[in-house]
Scaffold this motif. Structure first.
Motif, PDB file in Angstrom:
ATOM      1  N   SER A  62       0.625  -0.949  -0.514  1.00  0.00           N
ATOM      2  CA  SER A  62       0.280  -0.200   0.245  1.00  0.00           C
ATOM      3  C   SER A  62       0.887   1.746   0.210  1.00  0.00           C
ATOM      4  CB  SER A  62      -0.590  -0.186   1.291  1.00  0.00           C
ATOM      5  OG  SER A  62      -2.060  -0.623   1.319  1.00  0.00           O
ATOM      6  N   CYS A  63       2.038   1.414   0.647  1.00  0.00           N
ATOM      7  CA  CYS A  63       2.768   2.274   1.172  1.00  0.00           C
ATOM      8  C   CYS A  63       3.672   2.691  -0.200  1.00  0.00           C
ATOM      9  CB  CYS A  63       3.650   1.935   2.046  1.00  0.00           C
ATOM     10  SG  CYS A  63       5.352   3.663   2.115  1.00  0.00           S
ATOM     11  N   GLN A  64       3.926   1.500  -1.201  1.00  0.00           N
ATOM     12  CA  GLN A  64       3.731   1.935  -2.703  1.00  0.00           C
ATOM     13  C   GLN A  64       3.666   2.357  -3.446  1.00  0.00           C
ATOM     14  OE1 GLN A  64       6.074  -2.179  -3.506  1.00  0.00           O
ATOM     15  NE2 GLN A  64       7.716  -1.700  -2.224  1.00  0.00           N
ATOM     16  N   GLN A  65       2.470   1.625  -3.419  1.00  0.00           N
ATOM     17  CA  GLN A  65       1.320   1.987  -4.037  1.00  0.00           C
ATOM     18  C   GLN A  65       0.968   3.857  -3.800  1.00  0.00           C
ATOM     19  OE1 GLN A  65      -2.725   0.822  -4.016  1.00  0.00           O
ATOM     20  NE2 GLN A  65      -3.711   1.544  -5.601  1.00  0.00           N
ATOM     21  N   LEU A  66       0.745   4.472  -2.704  1.00  0.00           N
ATOM     22  CA  LEU A  66       0.291   5.259  -2.327  1.00  0.00           C
ATOM     23  C   LEU A  66       1.871   6.471  -2.515  1.00  0.00           C
ATOM     24  CD1 LEU A  66      -1.100   5.608   1.092  1.00  0.00           C
ATOM     25  CD2 LEU A  66      -1.601   6.235  -1.264  1.00  0.00           C
ATOM     26  N   GLU A  67       2.870   6.370  -2.660  1.00  0.00           N
ATOM     27  CA  GLU A  67       4.368   6.658  -3.209  1.00  0.00           C
ATOM     28  C   GLU A  67       3.748   6.780  -4.557  1.00  0.00           C
ATOM     29  OE1 GLU A  67       7.526   4.349  -1.082  1.00  0.00           O
ATOM     30  OE2 GLU A  67       7.709   5.207   0.126  1.00  0.00           O
ATOM     31  N   GLN A  68       3.880   6.058  -5.145  1.00  0.00           N
ATOM     32  CA  GLN A  68       3.717   6.042  -6.759  1.00  0.00           C
ATOM     33  C   GLN A  68       3.011   6.958  -7.036  1.00  0.00           C
ATOM     34  OE1 GLN A  68       2.908   1.913  -8.562  1.00  0.00           O
ATOM     35  NE2 GLN A  68       5.363   1.712  -8.178  1.00  0.00           N
ATOM     36  N   GLN A  69       1.445   6.932  -6.526  1.00  0.00           N
ATOM     37  CA  GLN A  69       0.597   8.218  -6.775  1.00  0.00           C
ATOM     38  C   GLN A  69       0.847   9.612  -6.672  1.00  0.00           C
ATOM     39  OE1 GLN A  69      -2.941   6.628  -4.415  1.00  0.00           O
ATOM     40  NE2 GLN A  69      -3.632   5.366  -6.076  1.00  0.00           N
TER      41      GLN A  69
END
Length: 75
Positions: free
Chosen positions: A26-33
């Motif tokens: 989830s953290c990686q996805q949020l960083e990409q967003q």
């Protein structure tokens, strides 16, 4: 009793590892967003600056036209 406690502890550790893995994803996805949002923000700011420059140039041209029209009607 010790065996049951160890088994429970192993289960809890496995659950925590799974939660950690889920949170990491989830953290990686949020960083990409966030990165995409920053890039979009930068692009929008550049577009706004360009539009502001164009509006300033248009305003200057209009003011010059009004001055010329006023000067020609006064003459």
């Amino acid at each position: 009793m010790l065996e049951a406690t160890l088994a429970q502890l192993e289960g809890l550790v496995a659950e925590l590892l799974q939660q950690n893995q889920t949170l990491t994803a989830s953290c990686q996805q949020l960083e990409q967003q966030l990165q995409q949002a920053r890039e979009e923000n930068d692009a929008l700011q550049m577009a706004a600056l360009e539009q502001e420059e164009q509006q300033g140039a248009t305003l200057a041209r209009l003011q010059a036209l009004v001055q010329r029209a006023g000067a020609s009607s006064a003459a």
